[in-house]
Design a protein around this motif. Structure first.
Motif, mmCIF file in Angstrom:
data_model
loop_
_atom_site.group_PDB
_atom_site.id
_atom_site.type_symbol
_atom_site.label_atom_id
_atom_site.label_comp_id
_atom_site.label_asym_id
_atom_site.label_seq_id
_atom_site.Cartn_x
_atom_site.Cartn_y
_atom_site.Cartn_z
ATOM 1 N N UNK A 81 31.198 39.567 50.819
ATOM 2 C CA UNK A 81 32.623 39.987 51.017
ATOM 3 C C UNK A 81 33.167 39.466 50.022
ATOM 4 N N UNK A 82 33.580 40.209 49.177
ATOM 5 C CA UNK A 82 34.524 40.487 47.995
ATOM 6 C C UNK A 82 36.160 41.234 48.503
ATOM 7 N N UNK A 83 37.147 40.146 48.590
ATOM 8 C CA UNK A 83 38.212 40.731 48.407
ATOM 9 C C UNK A 83 39.188 41.423 48.059
ATOM 10 N N UNK A 84 39.925 42.504 47.906
ATOM 11 C CA UNK A 84 40.135 43.689 46.542
ATOM 12 C C UNK A 84 41.418 43.458 47.346
ATOM 13 N N UNK A 85 42.504 43.567 46.618
ATOM 14 C CA UNK A 85 42.538 43.366 45.728
ATOM 15 C C UNK A 85 42.952 41.589 44.747
ATOM 16 N N UNK A 86 42.059 41.315 46.285
ATOM 17 C CA UNK A 86 42.520 39.330 46.077
ATOM 18 C C UNK A 86 41.592 39.003 44.760
ATOM 19 N N UNK A 87 40.199 39.177 44.470
ATOM 20 C CA UNK A 87 38.980 38.842 43.448
ATOM 21 C C UNK A 87 39.455 39.597 42.483
ATOM 22 N N UNK A 88 40.323 40.308 42.429
ATOM 23 C CA UNK A 88 40.395 41.563 41.576
ATOM 24 C C UNK A 88 40.130 41.478 39.850
ATOM 25 N N UNK A 89 40.513 39.871 39.598
ATOM 26 C CA UNK A 89 39.721 38.978 38.198
ATOM 27 C C UNK A 89 38.268 39.186 38.307
ATOM 28 N N UNK A 90 37.824 38.542 39.312
ATOM 29 C CA UNK A 90 37.320 38.154 39.559
ATOM 30 C C UNK A 90 35.508 39.549 39.159
ATOM 31 N N UNK A 91 35.932 40.265 40.271
ATOM 32 C CA UNK A 91 35.316 42.099 40.234
ATOM 33 C C UNK A 91 35.720 43.067 38.666
ATOM 34 N N UNK A 92 37.193 42.553 37.620
ATOM 35 C CA UNK A 92 36.611 42.951 36.972
ATOM 36 C C UNK A 92 36.184 42.352 36.072
ATOM 37 N N UNK A 93 36.216 41.516 35.665
ATOM 38 C CA UNK A 93 35.089 40.112 34.981
ATOM 39 C C UNK A 93 33.772 40.420 34.881
ATOM 40 N N UNK A 94 33.069 40.368 35.651
ATOM 41 C CA UNK A 94 31.526 40.788 35.762
ATOM 42 C C UNK A 94 31.661 41.747 36.942
ATOM 43 N N UNK A 95 31.704 42.545 37.479
ATOM 44 C CA UNK A 95 31.421 43.969 37.806
ATOM 45 C C UNK A 95 32.106 45.208 35.868
ATOM 46 N N UNK A 96 33.015 45.085 35.434
ATOM 47 C CA UNK A 96 33.833 46.011 34.497
ATOM 48 C C UNK A 96 33.364 45.907 33.850
ATOM 49 N N UNK A 97 33.600 44.198 32.933
ATOM 50 C CA UNK A 97 33.494 44.092 31.840
ATOM 51 C C UNK A 97 32.454 44.034 31.558
ATOM 52 N N UNK A 98 31.767 42.766 32.050
ATOM 53 C CA UNK A 98 29.889 42.489 31.862
ATOM 54 C C UNK A 98 29.244 43.282 32.658
ATOM 55 N N UNK A 99 29.353 43.965 33.078
ATOM 56 C CA UNK A 99 28.317 44.984 34.235
ATOM 57 C C UNK A 99 27.335 44.500 34.445
ATOM 58 N N UNK A 100 27.364 43.494 35.582
ATOM 59 C CA UNK A 100 26.394 41.928 35.773
ATOM 60 C C UNK A 100 26.436 41.863 37.558
ATOM 61 N N UNK A 101 27.320 43.360 37.750
ATOM 62 C CA UNK A 101 27.091 42.602 39.033
ATOM 63 C C UNK A 101 27.625 44.082 39.713
ATOM 64 N N UNK A 102 26.973 44.376 40.315
ATOM 65 C CA UNK A 102 27.412 45.763 41.399
ATOM 66 C C UNK A 102 28.063 45.657 43.193
ATOM 67 N N UNK A 103 28.574 46.523 43.129
ATOM 68 C CA UNK A 103 29.666 47.375 44.500
ATOM 69 C C UNK A 103 29.720 48.186 45.067
ATOM 70 N N UNK A 104 28.533 47.963 46.390
ATOM 71 C CA UNK A 104 29.169 48.178 47.615
ATOM 72 C C UNK A 104 30.119 49.181 47.985
#
Length: 319
Positions: A81-104
């Motif tokens: 349960x990742x809250x967006x935009x609350x954890x937008x910084x973590x989402x940006x780092x690992x989903x967008x920039x590093x692409x090591x995490x995927x989002x349902x």
């Protein structure tokens, strides 16, 4: 010499047991931060993956940054349960920039704001968040006798707690109220006690949550969300995050998404496929939280019951 050999044998046995333990790691590790809805969702995912794929699934506690870093390294695999935009910084780092995490892509819609009980709203005439800047009203929330009222803004480690510090500064009630951080379980116990004793209490509230089913609550009014006025940084973004942030408006509705390690697509592709399809409603999650928090059912029992009663929904995730 015999003593040395015995000690050496004991050391080798200890190392051997450690290696066996390392080899026997869980197939999927789910990270679980410290709030009720994420813990409920984690246990449902555990049941679904174990029942349908025969995997060994483990749930481990961890804060949002720890779970994301672990997913990046592959030592944890799921954040339920990742809250967006609350954890937008973590989402940006690992989903967008590093692409090591995927989002349902299937998010659960959530509200966030400040609440008081109906009796507090009526007795104090409180209806707006700006009422909290009134010193005469603010001191009515004093529970420890120091002459200054308190407001619960969330638990330490929640991204929303930092945002609430920003909002308190932006509205100005950080000058009239003590910003209280504590574990949610303790805060809700204080809420229950305050309502039972007809005492004022003001606190961070959100959905999905059982508090709205348990109590008659009033959400304090605020100016509508305005993107241009929502300038929010987290400590990981800027060392002067509080000073440089401003948010004198209501929260934008959040969306809660499952995130999972991209490495799972190779190590457990069937699990990754399921995690990408899971979809909950706000009411479903709220009902699970109510069962755990109010009815005092074990997480495991709530998860088992939910999966059994929603087999058609689970079947859709498996296609």
């Amino acid at each position: 010499m015999k003593i040395i050999k015995n000690r050496l044998s004991a050391l080798l046995l200890s190392i051997s047991m450690m290696l066996i333990g390392a080899v026997h790691a869980a197939d999927v590790v789910i990270g679980s931060p410290n709030w009720a809805s994420v813990q409920a969702t984690a246990h449902v995912l555990k049941v679904v993956l174990e029942d349908n794929l025969g995997l060994e699934v483990e749930i481990q506690n961890g804060t949002n940054p720890i779970v994301f870093e672990a997913m990046d390294k592959g030592t944890m695999h799921v954040h339920p349960e990742v809250w967006l935009p609350n954890q937008a910084n973590l989402h940006q780092t690992y989903v967008v920039d590093k692409a090591t995490v995927a989002m349902n892509p299937n998010g659960v819609t959530s509200f966030q704001g400040m609440c008081v009980s109906k009796q507090t709203a009526d007795s104090l005439g409180v209806s707006s968040i700006t009422d909290l800047t009134n010193p005469e009203i603010a001191k009515q929330f004093d529970s420890n006798g120091d002459g200054k009222g308190e407001i619960w803004i969330g638990a330490t480690g929640w991204a929303s707690t930092n945002v609430e510090k920003i909002r308190a500064k932006s509205y100005g009630y950080d000058q009239t109220l003590e910003l209280s951080e504590m574990d949610e379980t303790l805060a809700l116990a204080n809420l229950d006690a305050a309502i039972a004793q007809n005492k004022p209490f003001v606190f961070f509230c959100y959905t999905p949550h059982h508090m709205f089913a348990l109590h008659d609550l009033v959400v304090l009014k605020e100016p509508a969300f305005d993107e241009s006025k929502w300038v929010v940084y987290q400590p990981t973004d800027d060392p002067n995050w509080l000073e440089n942030s401003s948010a004198p408006v209501a929260w934008k509705d959040a969306n809660l998404h499952i995130h999972y390690a991209k490495s799972l697509e190779e190590s457990q592709p069937e699990a990754a496929a399921i995690l990408n399809k899971v979809k909950f409603t706000t009411d479903q999650v709220s009902q699970m939280v109510y069962a755990v928090s109010v009815q005092k059912m074990a997480h495991e029992d709530v998860a088992r019951n939910w999966v059994d009663e929603n087999s058609a929904t689970v079947d859709e995730w498996l296609k």
